[in-house]
Design a protein around this motif. Sequence first.
Motif, PDB file in Angstrom:
ATOM      1  N   GLY D  47       0.766  -1.243   0.000  1.00  0.00           N
ATOM      2  CA  GLY D  47       0.000   0.000   0.000  1.00  0.00           C
ATOM      3  C   GLY D  47       0.797   1.293   0.000  1.00  0.00           C
ATOM      4  O   GLY D  47       0.225   2.382  -0.113  1.00  0.00           O
ATOM      5  N   ALA D  48       2.136   1.224   0.118  1.00  0.00           N
ATOM      6  CA  ALA D  48       2.934   2.452   0.107  1.00  0.00           C
ATOM      7  C   ALA D  48       3.106   2.953  -1.321  1.00  0.00           C
ATOM      8  O   ALA D  48       3.202   2.157  -2.257  1.00  0.00           O
ATOM      9  CB  ALA D  48       4.299   2.206   0.731  1.00  0.00           C
ATOM     10  N   THR D  49       3.145   4.278  -1.497  1.00  0.00           N
ATOM     11  CA  THR D  49       3.358   4.845  -2.837  1.00  0.00           C
ATOM     12  C   THR D  49       4.633   5.670  -2.907  1.00  0.00           C
ATOM     13  O   THR D  49       5.033   6.094  -3.979  1.00  0.00           O
ATOM     14  CB  THR D  49       2.153   5.714  -3.256  1.00  0.00           C
ATOM     15  N   ILE D  50       5.279   5.919  -1.791  1.00  0.00           N
ATOM     16  CA  ILE D  50       6.584   6.591  -1.786  1.00  0.00           C
ATOM     17  C   ILE D  50       7.557   5.766  -0.949  1.00  0.00           C
ATOM     18  O   ILE D  50       7.218   5.329   0.149  1.00  0.00           O
ATOM     19  CB  ILE D  50       6.505   8.018  -1.183  1.00  0.00           C
ATOM     20  N   ALA D  51       8.763   5.558  -1.488  1.00  0.00           N
ATOM     21  CA  ALA D  51       9.815   4.861  -0.743  1.00  0.00           C
ATOM     22  C   ALA D  51      10.935   5.855  -0.456  1.00  0.00           C
ATOM     23  O   ALA D  51      11.541   6.393  -1.381  1.00  0.00           O
ATOM     24  CB  ALA D  51      10.354   3.680  -1.551  1.00  0.00           C
ATOM     25  N   HIS D  52      11.177   6.113   0.837  1.00  0.00           N
ATOM     26  CA  HIS D  52      12.272   6.990   1.251  1.00  0.00           C
ATOM     27  C   HIS D  52      13.510   6.111   1.392  1.00  0.00           C
ATOM     28  O   HIS D  52      13.510   5.155   2.174  1.00  0.00           O
ATOM     29  CB  HIS D  52      11.914   7.665   2.577  1.00  0.00           C
ATOM     30  N   ILE D  53      14.557   6.428   0.639  1.00  0.00           N
ATOM     31  CA  ILE D  53      15.693   5.502   0.528  1.00  0.00           C
ATOM     32  C   ILE D  53      17.031   6.188   0.825  1.00  0.00           C
ATOM     33  O   ILE D  53      17.344   7.230   0.256  1.00  0.00           O
ATOM     34  CB  ILE D  53      15.746   4.900  -0.905  1.00  0.00           C
ATOM     35  N   HIS D  54      17.804   5.593   1.716  1.00  0.00           N
ATOM     36  CA  HIS D  54      19.207   5.942   1.910  1.00  0.00           C
ATOM     37  C   HIS D  54      20.039   4.892   1.165  1.00  0.00           C
ATOM     38  O   HIS D  54      19.712   3.705   1.205  1.00  0.00           O
ATOM     39  CB  HIS D  54      19.594   5.875   3.396  1.00  0.00           C
ATOM     40  N   ALA D  55      21.126   5.354   0.560  1.00  0.00           N
ATOM     41  CA  ALA D  55      22.037   4.396  -0.076  1.00  0.00           C
ATOM     42  C   ALA D  55      23.016   3.864   0.966  1.00  0.00           C
ATOM     43  O   ALA D  55      23.415   4.579   1.883  1.00  0.00           O
ATOM     44  CB  ALA D  55      22.792   5.082  -1.208  1.00  0.00           C
ATOM     45  N   SER D  80       8.659  -2.232  -9.291  1.00  0.00           N
ATOM     46  CA  SER D  80       7.347  -1.605  -9.052  1.00  0.00           C
ATOM     47  C   SER D  80       7.406  -0.132  -9.418  1.00  0.00           C
ATOM     48  O   SER D  80       8.493   0.444  -9.529  1.00  0.00           O
ATOM     49  CB  SER D  80       6.940  -1.737  -7.572  1.00  0.00           C
ATOM     50  N   PRO D  81       6.236   0.485  -9.594  1.00  0.00           N
ATOM     51  CA  PRO D  81       6.218   1.913  -9.940  1.00  0.00           C
ATOM     52  C   PRO D  81       6.267   2.833  -8.708  1.00  0.00           C
ATOM     53  O   PRO D  81       5.951   4.017  -8.828  1.00  0.00           O
ATOM     54  CB  PRO D  81       4.898   2.056 -10.697  1.00  0.00           C
ATOM     55  N   ILE D  82       6.641   2.317  -7.543  1.00  0.00           N
ATOM     56  CA  ILE D  82       6.662   3.146  -6.330  1.00  0.00           C
ATOM     57  C   ILE D  82       7.535   4.389  -6.576  1.00  0.00           C
ATOM     58  O   ILE D  82       8.550   4.315  -7.293  1.00  0.00           O
ATOM     59  CB  ILE D  82       7.181   2.323  -5.117  1.00  0.00           C
ATOM     60  N   GLY D 153      13.301  19.377 -11.288  1.00  0.00           N
ATOM     61  CA  GLY D 153      11.890  18.991 -11.158  1.00  0.00           C
ATOM     62  C   GLY D 153      11.639  17.970 -10.066  1.00  0.00           C
ATOM     63  O   GLY D 153      10.704  17.170 -10.159  1.00  0.00           O
ATOM     64  N   VAL D 154      12.461  17.973  -9.044  1.00  0.00           N
ATOM     65  CA  VAL D 154      12.300  17.021  -7.933  1.00  0.00           C
ATOM     66  C   VAL D 154      11.525  17.700  -6.798  1.00  0.00           C
ATOM     67  O   VAL D 154      11.823  18.841  -6.438  1.00  0.00           O
ATOM     68  CB  VAL D 154      13.688  16.558  -7.423  1.00  0.00           C
ATOM     69  N   VAL D 155      10.547  17.009  -6.230  1.00  0.00           N
ATOM     70  CA  VAL D 155       9.759  17.571  -5.121  1.00  0.00           C
ATOM     71  C   VAL D 155      10.584  17.531  -3.836  1.00  0.00           C
ATOM     72  O   VAL D 155      11.098  16.468  -3.477  1.00  0.00           O
ATOM     73  CB  VAL D 155       8.455  16.759  -4.905  1.00  0.00           C
ATOM     74  N   GLU D 280      -2.815   9.518  -7.431  1.00  0.00           N
ATOM     75  CA  GLU D 280      -3.188  10.561  -6.469  1.00  0.00           C
ATOM     76  C   GLU D 280      -1.949  11.133  -5.776  1.00  0.00           C
ATOM     77  O   GLU D 280      -1.859  12.337  -5.528  1.00  0.00           O
ATOM     78  CB  GLU D 280      -4.162   9.995  -5.432  1.00  0.00           C
ATOM     79  N   THR D 281      -0.997  10.261  -5.472  1.00  0.00           N
ATOM     80  CA  THR D 281       0.232  10.721  -4.821  1.00  0.00           C
ATOM     81  C   THR D 281       1.005  11.653  -5.745  1.00  0.00           C
ATOM     82  O   THR D 281       1.491  12.713  -5.338  1.00  0.00           O
ATOM     83  CB  THR D 281       1.115   9.514  -4.435  1.00  0.00           C
ATOM     84  N   LYS D 282       1.123  11.246  -6.993  1.00  0.00           N
ATOM     85  CA  LYS D 282       1.839  12.084  -7.974  1.00  0.00           C
ATOM     86  C   LYS D 282       1.199  13.457  -8.103  1.00  0.00           C
ATOM     87  O   LYS D 282       1.870  14.471  -8.253  1.00  0.00           O
ATOM     88  CB  LYS D 282       1.823  11.412  -9.359  1.00  0.00           C
ATOM     89  N   ALA D 283      -0.119  13.475  -8.049  1.00  0.00           N
ATOM     90  CA  ALA D 283      -0.839  14.745  -8.236  1.00  0.00           C
ATOM     91  C   ALA D 283      -0.762  15.649  -6.998  1.00  0.00           C
ATOM     92  O   ALA D 283      -0.998  16.851  -7.081  1.00  0.00           O
ATOM     93  CB  ALA D 283      -2.310  14.451  -8.570  1.00  0.00           C
ATOM     94  N   ALA D 284      -0.400  15.061  -5.856  1.00  0.00           N
ATOM     95  CA  ALA D 284      -0.516  15.800  -4.590  1.00  0.00           C
ATOM     96  C   ALA D 284       0.395  17.017  -4.511  1.00  0.00           C
ATOM     97  O   ALA D 284       0.035  18.028  -3.903  1.00  0.00           O
ATOM     98  CB  ALA D 284      -0.237  14.857  -3.415  1.00  0.00           C
TER      99      ALA D 284
END
Lengths: 286, 286, 286, 286
Positions: D47-55, D80-82, D153-155, D280-284
């Motif tokens: 159910g997550a749509t954003i993945a916060h990632i550290h390398a 996945s398209p996350i 163009g990064v949020v 919806e997440t992309k549009a937010a």
Amino acid sequence: MTNHQIRKKAILSCAITGVLATRKQCPSIPYTPEEIALETKRAYDAGATIAHIHAREPDGSASWRPEVFAEIKERVEKLSPILINFSTGGVTGTIQDRAESAVKLKPYMAAVNMGTMNYAIWSKKEKKFHMSGIFENPFQDIQWLLENLRAQGVVPELECFDAGHICNADYFIEMGLLKAPMHFSLIMGVCGGIKGTRRCLENQVSILPEGSEFQVIGIGRDQWQLGRWGLELGGHLRVGLEDNFYLPDGTTMATSNGDLCTAGVALMKELGVTPMTLEETKAAFK
Amino acid sequence: MTNHQIRKKAILSCAITGVLATRKQCPSIPYTPEEIALETKRAYDAGATIAHIHAREPDGSASWRPEVFAEIKERVEKLSPILINFSTGGVTGTIQDRAESAVKLKPYMAAVNMGTMNYAIWSKKEKKFHMSGIFENPFQDIQWLLENLRAQGVVPELECFDAGHICNADYFIEMGLLKAPMHFSLIMGVCGGIKGTRRCLENQVSILPEGSEFQVIGIGRDQWQLGRWGLELGGHLRVGLEDNFYLPDGTTMATSNGDLCTAGVALMKELGVTPMTLEETKAAFK
Amino acid sequence: MTNHQIRKKAILSCAITGVLATRKQCPSIPYTPEEIALETKRAYDAGATIAHIHAREPDGSASWRPEVFAEIKERVEKLSPILINFSTGGVTGTIQDRAESAVKLKPYMAAVNMGTMNYAIWSKKEKKFHMSGIFENPFQDIQWLLENLRAQGVVPELECFDAGHICNADYFIEMGLLKAPMHFSLIMGVCGGIKGTRRCLENQVSILPEGSEFQVIGIGRDQWQLGRWGLELGGHLRVGLEDNFYLPDGTTMATSNGDLCTAGVALMKELGVTPMTLEETKAAFK
Amino acid sequence: MTNHQIRKKAILSCAITGVLATRKQCPSIPYTPEEIALETKRAYDAGATIAHIHAREPDGSASWRPEVFAEIKERVEKLSPILINFSTGGVTGTIQDRAESAVKLKPYMAAVNMGTMNYAIWSKKEKKFHMSGIFENPFQDIQWLLENLRAQGVVPELECFDAGHICNADYFIEMGLLKAPMHFSLIMGVCGGIKGTRRCLENQVSILPEGSEFQVIGIGRDQWQLGRWGLELGGHLRVGLEDNFYLPDGTTMATSNGDLCTAGVALMKELGVTPMTLEETKAAFK
């Protein structure tokens, strides 16, 4: 100013006389329509644009007689263009007794008490209540009054003595009897109602329906503190002999409502707020 | 837990039946003394230590008959040692009619309604009020009841539907009729009273007199949210069929007050709170 | 007063000079030990009992030279018994450079900056930062300073520019380096720190450790508003040319710190607060 | 729901790995790009749509190598398209070292730390700090990063550990580098920053610039409580092994980020909130 919510311009209202205070307590309290009209002129000259008026008999007691309301209106209008706000509240008679004649005169504004509560005078000395009773404003009275005000084009002043009184507005918004911009009066510190602390005031402000404006009504010497807090929180200002006889120093009794209005304008200026003109006041609740 | 004010131990109270809900709405609602007693036993077995009880006639309507109160007390005490809290509130009769026989039975606790307000049922669909009236609790009634509770050694449960109702306690503290530790019930979201938002609840908690404890009474499906907030803010927990028929999932109807108490204990545990034992509960308001 | 938390008696502190303001901006700013001492006398005569002092070189720049601190102390003590509070903060040097000599002189009080943050001057006109850097006060510096103050019997003034800075005090309480009564200075509205709104101030006050007292430090013309709010919320009052050159009317420049202290005493009196005497001030943090 | 501010739909973000937690503490923590990608897939499926990632380097230590970021992005996108949110924060290197390669890859979002503070690990047992230092994010770094994010163009995800960090956003709004809708992450309870109490969280939310959305980042077992409060106050929800290894019961360790996302969706549903879809997440934040 650090508080970004403060208004640039605010209405100064003056509660000219009330029905409880007597000339023994404060010799400047007006009783007759003529005296009341003279006091509204002094308030207007000092910067007030709305006069909140209770009708009185010549002996100072509360009056609901149509001819008294009519005479007040006529005399006030002769002396200045100040906007009239008639009281409709009381512990005797029906809402029709108290409000019908006032509403028919189509004042600019009329007060609507938005809830019921205990009411008494508490004697700290004797540790007992005096004049203990119930201030009754059931939903059907509120509805009747709002319908009549709307029919006559009179702006309702929504008087709230407690948190639930504000919450009650929601039902009338859903009924279509109230819509933004609404004008609330938050009465703080009356026995039976909500306390006059800053925190309680902030909570009252936080539950106002969207599109609401407000003023704070403080009773006695706390009035200046509460009025200042009201301005800080984005409200309008109300002063007047109905609420408090004393200037901000807490010891000098006002010689007229004009004195209190002058002090009110000074308080506004200290906070960077300009009193609204008559035209601005008229436009505020359209 | 991040919120340092949360209690380590809290009382679980159960409102067994009320007078408004009917068996048509929820088949587990008890009416007769026998049924009520069985439900208090289920509540006790699931962790509740106080049972808030309204007396009812066999047809489910509100009862103020002394013999009904007496039978309830006798039957409840036979089945478990749960502490009894009798209701005294209503919109009919005098305070003497409603409270005298209950108080004489010396329950552990009895409810005192701390203020007056409008009361109605609002129909969102029809946009009108039903059963609109005034819930009258004038100062003289409150005083009479507090004096009688003190005379009988009964702990008062101070029921507050609005901010002013809490403020009213100050007068009775000054009179010497109330002293810490006091037990407040903060009823949120009733038509005529204060809204059931977190912010309003926090304001209610902030104006409690020093040395006060509290529980939150939420009506309908918001009850679990309000109960959780009450615990987070340092309160006790009340559940029961009088307030809400549903388990925390919002859809499963409880088959008894025991179900609701079991869910209440689970909520406490999730927040790191242990239900108080009977002895701890007795000691809480001594 | 409606707000029951306000103090009956409060300390008036005066921040005599700072290190940023110059004589070009305000001709009354003192630079030399002699000038600083004269200003502390004026502050004391007008009602202040604590003088917060930064050392300066004769050209007005910040000084950390031991002989300058020593001369200031000697000269101040000759003119009045006002209590000395030495600053230890800055963006250059180590904490030892900035604090060692001041602490050894055993002033009554010395400032401790309780956290690290960005620091800059924001130009609204140019929409850019000037003098942008980091105001560094790592935990090891705070610990070193608190240990040294304790060793010398100097009261720490805990300067907090943000919410986390107050939270940091908890660690030093657990270490045993801080205990009640603690004295916090809540600096509001500095670029990089927390905003100077009433709500933010209330939150700062709400997270003070138990047994804490506080004053608010406002910069520029908001100082009088913030000082008033601080008093309303139960704090002490700080004024002085370091923070603000103007009297409460917002336009009249003070001719000395004495002017600002006189205005501070007047503000206290308006709110019903009496300035603490020297003896009361000394007893406050024992 | 009683709280009218709660969102109907909210974003579920998952913080996949962080850089501090190790496999010794929690065996499911991913290190390599491949492992990270598998975990993002599990989060997306739950159910997550954003993945916060550290390398990270293969040994688990923090990595800022461009090829690692690139490999992560490629592998995540295959599974996945996350939406990817890259971290840019750290206590070593320059902002260019930490952010340049991540930004060039044009992830959907990237983190911007909005202020400077002390940072340490406090040992309650030993009563001392470990790893005490300064988490440096001076205004020039923030400005550089916001300019680069905008160019690509990064949020920006505005990470705030204290009240002042939120206030700092105002300057960048005035510069034109930030505009609504902005996305804030309110990190609560980190040593050096603001406490994780409900009241502090409410204050943080109250000072968000107009047109802001937010999520709360809680560390350790308080995370579920803080996440719930964030939702109650109108925020989005963040979960993930970076912040907390345990399911809401506080004792069961998650076997993957998917477990935590499943629990996050359940919490949303309990509060009547629906997880936003990818579209919806992309549009937010457009």
